[in-house]
Design a protein around this motif. Structure first.
Motif, mmCIF file in Angstrom:
data_model
loop_
_atom_site.group_PDB
_atom_site.id
_atom_site.type_symbol
_atom_site.label_atom_id
_atom_site.label_comp_id
_atom_site.label_asym_id
_atom_site.label_seq_id
_atom_site.Cartn_x
_atom_site.Cartn_y
_atom_site.Cartn_z
ATOM 1 N N ALA A 1 -6.634 1.022 16.017
ATOM 2 C CA ALA A 1 -7.266 0.640 14.752
ATOM 3 C C ALA A 1 -6.269 0.906 13.621
ATOM 4 N N PRO A 2 -6.114 -0.022 12.692
ATOM 5 C CA PRO A 2 -5.104 0.164 11.646
ATOM 6 C C PRO A 2 -5.385 1.391 10.792
ATOM 7 N N ALA A 3 -4.324 2.078 10.428
ATOM 8 C CA ALA A 3 -4.457 3.268 9.584
ATOM 9 C C ALA A 3 -5.036 2.893 8.229
ATOM 10 N N THR A 4 -5.687 3.852 7.602
ATOM 11 C CA THR A 4 -6.148 3.655 6.229
ATOM 12 C C THR A 4 -4.960 3.302 5.347
ATOM 13 N N THR A 5 -5.087 2.205 4.617
ATOM 14 C CA THR A 5 -3.988 1.699 3.799
ATOM 15 C C THR A 5 -4.434 1.633 2.350
ATOM 16 N N VAL A 6 -3.686 2.307 1.487
ATOM 17 C CA VAL A 6 -4.018 2.405 0.063
ATOM 18 C C VAL A 6 -2.907 1.753 -0.745
ATOM 19 N N GLY A 7 -3.255 0.799 -1.580
ATOM 20 C CA GLY A 7 -2.295 0.181 -2.478
ATOM 21 C C GLY A 7 -2.447 0.751 -3.878
ATOM 22 N N VAL A 8 -1.332 1.072 -4.511
ATOM 23 C CA VAL A 8 -1.333 1.605 -5.873
ATOM 24 C C VAL A 8 -0.629 0.598 -6.768
ATOM 25 N N VAL A 9 -1.335 0.123 -7.794
ATOM 26 C CA VAL A 9 -0.836 -0.952 -8.649
ATOM 27 C C VAL A 9 -0.804 -0.473 -10.094
ATOM 28 N N PRO A 10 0.297 -0.681 -10.822
ATOM 29 C CA PRO A 10 0.318 -0.330 -12.249
ATOM 30 C C PRO A 10 -0.458 -1.346 -13.069
ATOM 31 N N GLY A 11 -1.219 -0.848 -14.023
ATOM 32 C CA GLY A 11 -1.922 -1.758 -14.911
ATOM 33 C C GLY A 11 -1.062 -2.254 -16.037
ATOM 34 N N ALA A 12 0.039 -1.543 -16.308
ATOM 35 C CA ALA A 12 0.970 -1.902 -17.378
ATOM 36 C C ALA A 12 2.327 -1.329 -17.025
ATOM 37 N N GLY A 13 3.344 -1.818 -17.685
ATOM 38 C CA GLY A 13 4.683 -1.311 -17.439
ATOM 39 C C GLY A 13 4.782 0.168 -17.777
ATOM 40 N N GLY A 14 5.425 0.933 -16.904
ATOM 41 C CA GLY A 14 5.587 2.356 -17.151
ATOM 42 C C GLY A 14 4.335 3.174 -16.958
ATOM 43 N N ALA B 1 1.585 7.046 -6.292
ATOM 44 C CA ALA B 1 1.694 6.698 -4.873
ATOM 45 C C ALA B 1 2.431 7.793 -4.109
ATOM 46 N N ALA B 2 3.527 8.277 -4.675
ATOM 47 C CA ALA B 2 4.288 9.339 -4.022
ATOM 48 C C ALA B 2 3.475 10.621 -3.924
ATOM 49 N N ALA B 3 2.720 10.943 -4.973
ATOM 50 C CA ALA B 3 1.899 12.155 -4.959
ATOM 51 C C ALA B 3 0.811 12.072 -3.889
ATOM 52 N N LEU B 4 0.173 10.916 -3.773
ATOM 53 C CA LEU B 4 -0.834 10.727 -2.728
ATOM 54 C C LEU B 4 -0.232 10.938 -1.341
ATOM 55 N N ALA B 5 0.926 10.319 -1.117
ATOM 56 C CA ALA B 5 1.557 10.414 0.192
ATOM 57 C C ALA B 5 1.994 11.839 0.500
ATOM 58 N N MET B 6 2.575 12.524 -0.484
ATOM 59 C CA MET B 6 3.040 13.891 -0.262
ATOM 60 C C MET B 6 1.874 14.834 -0.001
ATOM 61 N N PHE C 1 0.881 5.474 11.997
ATOM 62 C CA PHE C 1 0.551 6.560 11.074
ATOM 63 C C PHE C 1 -0.957 6.649 10.850
ATOM 64 N N ASP C 2 -1.375 7.764 10.229
ATOM 65 C CA ASP C 2 -2.773 7.940 9.855
ATOM 66 C C ASP C 2 -3.076 7.337 8.483
ATOM 67 N N LEU C 3 -2.081 7.377 7.594
ATOM 68 C CA LEU C 3 -2.273 6.881 6.233
ATOM 69 C C LEU C 3 -1.026 6.130 5.804
ATOM 70 N N VAL C 4 -1.237 4.958 5.208
ATOM 71 C CA VAL C 4 -0.152 4.153 4.658
ATOM 72 C C VAL C 4 -0.413 3.999 3.163
ATOM 73 N N VAL C 5 0.518 4.473 2.344
ATOM 74 C CA VAL C 5 0.408 4.333 0.889
ATOM 75 C C VAL C 5 1.451 3.319 0.445
ATOM 76 N N VAL C 6 1.000 2.245 -0.204
ATOM 77 C CA VAL C 6 1.890 1.152 -0.590
ATOM 78 C C VAL C 6 2.015 1.120 -2.108
ATOM 79 N N ASP C 7 3.239 1.252 -2.588
ATOM 80 C CA ASP C 7 3.534 1.145 -4.016
ATOM 81 C C ASP C 7 3.740 -0.328 -4.336
ATOM 82 N N LEU C 8 2.710 -0.952 -4.913
ATOM 83 C CA LEU C 8 2.711 -2.392 -5.167
ATOM 84 C C LEU C 8 3.074 -2.693 -6.616
ATOM 85 N N PRO C 9 3.868 -3.732 -6.870
ATOM 86 C CA PRO C 9 4.096 -4.166 -8.250
ATOM 87 C C PRO C 9 2.911 -4.973 -8.756
ATOM 88 N N ARG C 10 2.864 -5.160 -10.050
ATOM 89 C CA ARG C 10 1.759 -5.950 -10.626
ATOM 90 C C ARG C 10 1.757 -7.384 -10.106
#
Length: 409
Positions: A106-119, A126-131, A220-229
């Motif tokens: 079964a695919p691992a839980t996958t979380v996408g993190v998207v910025p709402g604005a530049g910066g 995303a890094a904090a979640l993964a760490m 993996f158990d968790l996949v955290v994806v740093d997605l661009p807008r």
């Protein structure tokens, strides 16, 4: 160890199948039709030169060849499961061999993190979640999905760590066993990274991203994806949960509302994280109401965070920091039993439960109550240029007037 057998004496087939197996890290034994060695194989490949397959093959059979007419006649005679014509079916055959030796889970839980604005700080979140997940015992991989972002390994001080990055995987078209991928990626304190490097970023074929992500979801158990807008919507759909990060500022919230509208068109589980200044600013609940997205967590600005990241000193700080606490609460929402190695509980993030996150959490923005445009909800603060009809979102408090100068009476 699970292995695959190839029954053939055609040099071209033996060479092609061996190359595919070697590239994917799959053990392949080549045997003649009159020989043995296929009895304990999990998959048997039979070349088009074989007139009759050995009797007693219990594993699935895939007939391999170059001539469609000859192969299909042989497949019907042998009762083969599939037919693969090389080289056109090389991609399919590679994945079939990988799934034979490592049956997909079964695919691992996958979380996408998207910025709402530049910066906005989505890469940091995303890094904090993964760490935090890795520290809590979940086998975690952090995936950098932005070829123009500079490489998320830089954020964690891992730019010199050995391991495969996107350019190498793109060249191999993502052909790699999930278990091999675990050991091939760079690691920081046990956290696996799939990052871009500092070479010239080239357009990545969508099928490579899909293939690699499917592999890490298995490993993996968790996949955290740093997605661009501007992430392709196909990449957005793969995620089980989406986090939209928005700074608590008017222009950032208006931009985030536009990003949210795009995400909600293909995904029902968009949740909002608001990054607020240390003092003042618009409330997280009002930001969520203006954007029209459910509020999941609030972060407070950390003035020393950028410096620590530049010096490679780590992002999370203490577990009581706003960033670490928010990451822990979000993980607790998805992994309800808290057990490492399990898959996330709950649905797509669109339910009624709200995690208790320090700094403010709530249900603002749920359902049709939010405006979903951001701009209208803030129009009364920006003067006639942005004013239109009365916004359906909340009326946000304006800045406090300054006290009049002069002597006290």
């Amino acid at each position: 160890m699970s292995r695959i057998a190839l029954i053939s004496q055609l040099p071209s087939l033996m060479e092609q199948c061996s190359a595919l197996a070697d590239g994917a890290g799959v053990p392949l034994d080549v045997t003649a039709p009159s020989g043995g060695g296929w009895q304990d194989a999990v998959l048997v490949l039979v070349g088009e030169d074989v007139v009759e397959a050995p009797a007693g093959i219990a594993a699935p059979i895939v007939l391999i060849g170059h001539s469609a007419a000859e192969v299909w006649r042989s497949a019907a005679r042998m009762g083969a499961e599939h037919v693969a014509l090389l080289p056109d079916a090389a991609e399919w055959l590679t994945q079939r061999m990988i799934s034979a030796v490592e049956p997909p889970a079964a695919p691992a839980t996958t979380v996408g993190v998207v910025p709402g604005a530049g910066g906005a700080g989505a890469s940091v979140l995303a890094a904090a979640l993964a760490m935090r997940a890795q520290q809590d015992g979940l086998r975690t991989v952090l995936v950098d999905a932005d070829p123009l972002g500079g490489g998320i390994d830089l954020l964690l001080g891992a730019e010199t760590a050995d391991g495969l990055r996107w350019p190498e995987l793109t060249e191999s078209k993502g052909r790699l066993r999930p278990s091999a991928l675990v050991h091939a990626l760079p690691q920081v304190e046990g956290l696996a990274l799939l990052s871009w490097d500092r070479t010239v970023a080239e357009e990545q074929p969508p099928e490579v991203f899909d293939t690699v992500l499917a592999a890490v979801q298995t490993a993996f158990d968790l996949v955290v994806v740093d997605l661009p807008r501007h992430a392709p919507l196909s990449s957005v759909r793969i995620c089980h949960h989406l986090l939209l990060l928005a700074p608590a500022r008017v222009r950032a919230a208006v931009a985030a509302a536009r990003v949210a509208a795009r995400l909600r068109g293909v995904h029902p589980g968009v949740g909002l994280v608001v990054r607020s200044p240390e003092r003042g600013g618009i409330s997280a609940e009002d930001i969520a109401g203006a954007i029209g997205v459910r509020l999941l967590a609030q972060l407070r600005d950390d003035r020393g965070l950028a410096g620590r990241a530049d010096r490679g000193e780590g992002l999370l700080g203490s577990r009581r920091s706003s960033l670490s606490a928010a990451a822990g609460a979000l993980l607790g929402e998805w992994f309800t039993d808290g057990a490492p190695g399990g898959r996330a509980g709950g649905g797509t993030g669109g339910g009624e439960k709200h995690p208790a996150v320090p700094g403010g959490v709530g249900g603002a923005g749920d359902g049709p109550g939010g405006s979903g445009t951001g701009e209208e909800a803030f129009a009364h603060r920006r003067g006639p240029r942005l004013r239109g009809r009365r916004p359906p979102g909340p009326d946000l408090p304006g800045p406090r007037p300054r006290a009049a100068a002069g002597r006290r009476g």
